[in-house]
Scaffold this motif. Sequence first.
Motif, mmCIF file in Angstrom:
data_model
loop_
_atom_site.group_PDB
_atom_site.id
_atom_site.type_symbol
_atom_site.label_atom_id
_atom_site.label_comp_id
_atom_site.label_asym_id
_atom_site.label_seq_id
_atom_site.Cartn_x
_atom_site.Cartn_y
_atom_site.Cartn_z
ATOM 1 N N MET A 159 0.843 -1.193 0.000
ATOM 2 C CA MET A 159 0.000 0.000 0.000
ATOM 3 C C MET A 159 0.878 1.242 0.000
ATOM 4 N N THR A 160 0.699 2.097 -0.984
ATOM 5 C CA THR A 160 1.453 3.344 -1.088
ATOM 6 C C THR A 160 0.642 4.465 -0.447
ATOM 7 N N THR A 161 1.213 5.100 0.564
ATOM 8 C CA THR A 161 0.511 6.194 1.233
ATOM 9 C C THR A 161 1.285 7.491 1.057
ATOM 10 N N VAL A 162 0.565 8.586 1.185
ATOM 11 C CA VAL A 162 1.151 9.912 1.047
ATOM 12 C C VAL A 162 0.396 10.852 1.974
ATOM 13 N N ARG A 163 1.069 11.869 2.478
ATOM 14 C CA ARG A 163 0.417 12.883 3.313
ATOM 15 C C ARG A 163 0.392 14.193 2.535
ATOM 16 N N LEU A 164 -0.818 14.749 2.374
ATOM 17 C CA LEU A 164 -0.993 15.955 1.577
ATOM 18 C C LEU A 164 -1.964 16.909 2.264
ATOM 19 N N PRO A 165 -1.898 18.204 1.930
ATOM 20 C CA PRO A 165 -2.947 19.133 2.354
ATOM 21 C C PRO A 165 -4.297 18.658 1.817
ATOM 22 N N LEU A 166 -5.350 18.911 2.588
ATOM 23 C CA LEU A 166 -6.683 18.418 2.233
ATOM 24 C C LEU A 166 -7.626 19.581 1.957
ATOM 25 N N PHE A 167 -8.274 19.547 0.800
ATOM 26 C CA PHE A 167 -9.193 20.609 0.388
ATOM 27 C C PHE A 167 -10.580 19.998 0.166
ATOM 28 N N PRO A 168 -11.484 20.117 1.131
ATOM 29 C CA PRO A 168 -12.849 19.589 0.963
ATOM 30 C C PRO A 168 -13.692 20.535 0.108
ATOM 31 N N LEU A 169 -14.501 19.960 -0.783
ATOM 32 C CA LEU A 169 -15.354 20.736 -1.677
ATOM 33 C C LEU A 169 -16.739 20.096 -1.777
ATOM 34 N N ASN A 170 -17.704 20.896 -2.182
ATOM 35 C CA ASN A 170 -19.037 20.376 -2.488
ATOM 36 C C ASN A 170 -19.095 19.913 -3.934
ATOM 37 N N SER A 171 -18.095 19.187 -4.367
ATOM 38 C CA SER A 171 -18.033 18.649 -5.714
ATOM 39 C C SER A 171 -17.032 17.510 -5.728
ATOM 40 N N VAL A 172 -17.071 16.731 -6.805
ATOM 41 C CA VAL A 172 -16.185 15.574 -6.950
ATOM 42 C C VAL A 172 -15.178 15.875 -8.058
ATOM 43 N N LEU A 173 -13.903 15.706 -7.756
ATOM 44 C CA LEU A 173 -12.854 15.888 -8.757
ATOM 45 C C LEU A 173 -12.436 14.528 -9.306
ATOM 46 N N PHE A 174 -12.288 14.451 -10.644
ATOM 47 C CA PHE A 174 -11.860 13.224 -11.302
ATOM 48 C C PHE A 174 -10.475 13.416 -11.906
ATOM 49 N N PRO A 175 -9.685 12.338 -12.020
ATOM 50 C CA PRO A 175 -8.380 12.439 -12.682
ATOM 51 C C PRO A 175 -8.511 12.999 -14.098
ATOM 52 N N GLY A 176 -7.618 13.918 -14.438
ATOM 53 C CA GLY A 176 -7.607 14.498 -15.770
ATOM 54 C C GLY A 176 -8.465 15.725 -15.932
ATOM 55 N N LEU A 177 -9.302 16.032 -14.941
ATOM 56 C CA LEU A 177 -10.210 17.177 -15.050
ATOM 57 C C LEU A 177 -9.595 18.419 -14.409
ATOM 58 N N VAL A 178 -9.884 19.579 -14.997
ATOM 59 C CA VAL A 178 -9.340 20.853 -14.518
ATOM 60 C C VAL A 178 -10.218 21.401 -13.399
ATOM 61 N N LEU A 179 -9.568 21.941 -12.377
ATOM 62 C CA LEU A 179 -10.263 22.484 -11.214
ATOM 63 C C LEU A 179 -9.821 23.925 -10.968
ATOM 64 N N PRO A 180 -10.655 24.926 -11.310
ATOM 65 C CA PRO A 180 -10.343 26.312 -10.950
ATOM 66 C C PRO A 180 -10.863 26.608 -9.543
ATOM 67 N N LEU A 181 -10.081 27.323 -8.752
ATOM 68 C CA LEU A 181 -10.464 27.630 -7.377
ATOM 69 C C LEU A 181 -10.247 29.112 -7.085
ATOM 70 N N ASN A 182 -11.177 29.668 -6.308
ATOM 71 C CA ASN A 182 -11.047 31.029 -5.805
ATOM 72 C C ASN A 182 -10.867 30.918 -4.295
ATOM 73 N N ILE A 183 -9.663 31.169 -3.806
ATOM 74 C CA ILE A 183 -9.312 30.929 -2.412
ATOM 75 C C ILE A 183 -9.419 32.210 -1.617
ATOM 76 N N PHE A 184 -10.289 32.207 -0.594
ATOM 77 C CA PHE A 184 -10.414 33.414 0.215
ATOM 78 C C PHE A 184 -10.422 33.128 1.712
ATOM 79 N N GLU A 185 -10.734 31.898 2.152
ATOM 80 C CA GLU A 185 -10.684 31.583 3.575
ATOM 81 C C GLU A 185 -9.230 31.462 4.033
ATOM 82 N N GLU A 186 -8.959 31.895 5.267
ATOM 83 C CA GLU A 186 -7.589 31.932 5.759
ATOM 84 C C GLU A 186 -6.952 30.545 5.790
ATOM 85 N N ARG A 187 -7.705 29.497 6.153
ATOM 86 C CA ARG A 187 -7.103 28.166 6.225
ATOM 87 C C ARG A 187 -6.589 27.710 4.856
ATOM 88 N N TYR A 188 -7.309 28.077 3.788
ATOM 89 C CA TYR A 188 -6.877 27.675 2.456
ATOM 90 C C TYR A 188 -5.837 28.637 1.878
#
Length: 246
Positions: free
Chosen positions: A1-30
């Motif tokens: 099992m290959t594991t990795v630790r990364l920052p986590l960004f929860p969204l009200n949407s599902v991201l798929f491999p190969g798809l583009v994700l534009p984000l507007n970041i305004f909350e301090e945590r992000y």
Amino acid sequence: MTTVRLPLFPLNSVLFPGLVLPLNIFEERYRAMMRELLKTPEDEPRRFAVVAIRDGHEVAHTAPGMPDQTALPQRGPTAGFGDDPLKAFHEMGCVADAATIRERADGSFEVLATGTTRVRLLSVDASGPFLTAELEELPEEPGEEAGALAEGVLRAFRQYQKRLAGARERSLSTSADLPDDPAVVSYLVAAAVMLDIPAKQKLLQAPDTATRLHEELKLLRAETAIIRNLPSLPAAELTRNPTSLN
């Protein structure tokens, strides 16, 4: 099992491999997350994980307001996700590679990322300024007869596009080249079809490409049949006009 630790960004949407994700970041945590990602050299991937929210709020309450005028402001990396963030998220997400992170004058960020690899959420760490997660990387298995299923899904997808364009009373070109790689087809269709988050999440979590394509074929046929009958149904104008929440 290959594991990795990364920052986590929860969204009200599902991201798929190969798809583009534009984000507007305004909350301090992000914002803090993006500032940390900018420390990564430009020639290395600036990766974070996107998971769909099962139970919680994408944007935390920062002041009393609708729908609850008495809502108390929430702060910190877990704001909006309850006492156990792991339970607030779907178990499978997707790694995003940020190609562009641009800071604005007001401290917010404009981000353009692309989904790369599916991951399973193992644990969530809320000890820092933003959430991080331990994740298991998941390979994409082809399954049986993925190629034939992909051809059927593409045909059904073109019919779905035509019906959808007709319901919206506008033309929609279907002449654009579509991919022939079964896995890419499965992710493209999963992202493009109008489905709710649980349905899209189910497609993301399919055990292999063939299973995902088989499920998409059923969904496309069902959705196309519904759209075909919309003009004869009462309140068909709902398909042509924007919806107001008021």
